[in-house]
Design an enzyme around this catalytic site. Structure first.
Site, PDB file in Angstrom:
ATOM      1  N   ARG A  59      32.050  60.532  53.476  1.00 23.76           N
ATOM      2  CA  ARG A  59      30.853  61.081  52.385  1.00 23.76           C
ATOM      3  C   ARG A  59      29.752  60.000  52.364  1.00 23.76           C
ATOM      4  NH1 ARG A  59      35.497  63.822  50.226  1.00 23.76           N
ATOM      5  NH2 ARG A  59      35.741  62.159  48.540  1.00 23.76           N
ATOM      6  N   GLU A  96      46.837  54.104  45.343  1.00 30.03           N
ATOM      7  CA  GLU A  96      47.844  54.497  44.170  1.00 30.03           C
ATOM      8  C   GLU A  96      49.200  54.061  44.700  1.00 30.03           C
ATOM      9  OE1 GLU A  96      46.713  58.192  42.731  1.00 30.03           O
ATOM     10  OE2 GLU A  96      48.376  57.973  41.097  1.00 30.03           O
TER      11      GLU A  96
HETATM   12  P1  AMP Z   1      38.660  54.417  44.053  1.00 31.19           P
HETATM   13  O1  AMP Z   1      38.654  53.637  45.309  1.00 31.19           O
HETATM   14  O2  AMP Z   1      39.487  54.827  43.263  1.00 31.19           O
HETATM   15  O3  AMP Z   1      36.980  53.971  43.724  1.00 31.19           O
HETATM   16  O4  AMP Z   1      38.214  56.008  44.790  1.00 31.19           O
HETATM   17  C1  AMP Z   1      36.989  56.301  45.444  1.00 31.19           C
HETATM   18  C2  AMP Z   1      37.373  57.143  46.640  1.00 31.19           C
HETATM   19  O5  AMP Z   1      37.998  58.225  46.419  1.00 31.19           O
HETATM   20  C3  AMP Z   1      35.656  57.480  46.962  1.00 31.19           C
HETATM   21  O6  AMP Z   1      35.797  57.448  48.614  1.00 31.19           O
HETATM   22  C4  AMP Z   1      35.775  58.986  46.475  1.00 31.19           C
HETATM   23  O7  AMP Z   1      35.210  59.669  47.489  1.00 31.19           O
HETATM   24  C5  AMP Z   1      37.312  59.282  46.520  1.00 31.19           C
HETATM   25  N1  AMP Z   1      37.655  59.865  44.888  1.00 31.19           N
HETATM   26  C6  AMP Z   1      38.381  59.169  44.229  1.00 31.19           C
HETATM   27  N2  AMP Z   1      38.314  60.143  43.110  1.00 31.19           N
HETATM   28  C7  AMP Z   1      37.723  61.213  43.237  1.00 31.19           C
HETATM   29  C8  AMP Z   1      37.318  62.261  42.497  1.00 31.19           C
HETATM   30  N3  AMP Z   1      37.954  62.679  41.235  1.00 31.19           N
HETATM   31  N4  AMP Z   1      36.558  63.405  43.296  1.00 31.19           N
HETATM   32  C9  AMP Z   1      36.315  63.226  44.374  1.00 31.19           C
HETATM   33  N5  AMP Z   1      36.404  61.979  45.058  1.00 31.19           N
HETATM   34  C10 AMP Z   1      37.246  61.030  44.700  1.00 31.19           C
END
Ligand code: AMP
Length: 176
Positions: A59, A96
């Site tokens: 995205r 995770e």
């Molecule tokens: P993080 O590495 O935990 O910051 O996760 C970010 C990535 O995961 C991004 O590329 C987001 O598109 C996706 N992502 C994580 N949580 C969500 C959520 N609640 N809704 C949509 N996309 C998410």
């Protein structure tokens, strides 16, 4: 006028129970919301002589391409391992459960170039901090990391700022 927040759709329990998936496809499909999100994200960097926008798969490609066009700069993709055809630099990062790797072409940015990192959403900041470190490995000056959505309870923005990179986000949602 509809707010950016209203243009984002929430899908409960996707992709697994307890996650509120913040779906920007409705924002991207709405001409006024899409333009507004891009305009607001780039506004502080209009005269900043940015050389490249780096977008995180997938995205971040859509938003990043539009932002690069708006700033009249280049666009470079950061992709999951094995997707880029030329020589790459890669970085492993924690998920995770387990680890993953992301890559960038070795010649995607030059030393000292000013780069803006873009993705749709920052949650824990694991993905974006790996991307920042990847760009910094190539010698880029990461001027900012931009996201439409912040999940502040997960602390991702603070993690990026700790790397010395300012964070710009437009809409915050509670929870995961
Ligand atoms: P993080 O590495 O935990 O910051 O996760 C970010 C990535 O995961 C991004 O590329 C987001 O598109 C996706 N992502 C994580 N949580 C969500 C959520 N609640 N809704 C949509 N996309 C998410």
């Amino acid at each position: 006028m509809q707010t950016l927040r209203d243009a984002i759709r929430t899908i409960p329990d996707y992709p697994k129970p307890g996650i509120q998936f913040r779906d920007i496809s409705t924002l991207l499909g709405n001409p006024r919301a899409f333009r507004r999100a891009v305009d607001e994200l780039v506004q502080p960097y209009a005269g900043a002589r940015i050389a490249k926008v780096a977008g995180i798969e997938a995205r971040g490609f859509i938003l990043g391409g539009a932002i690069a066009h708006q700033l009249s700069c280049g666009f470079v993709p950061i992709r999951k391992k094995g997707k880029l055809p030329h020589q790459t630099v890669s970085i492993a990062y924690a998920l995770e459960y387990g680890t993953d790797e992301m890559e960038i072409h070795v010649d995607a940015v030059e030393k000292g170039e000013k780069v803006i990192l873009v993705d749709d959403l920052i949650a824990t900041g694991g993905t974006a901090s790996a991307a920042v470190r990847l760009l910094q490995k190539l010698g880029a000056e990461v001027v900012a990391a931009c996201f439409v959505i912040d999940l502040p309870e997960l602390g991702g923005a603070a993690k990026i700022e700790a790397l010395g990179v300012p964070v710009r986000t437009l809409v915050a949602f509670e929870g995961h």
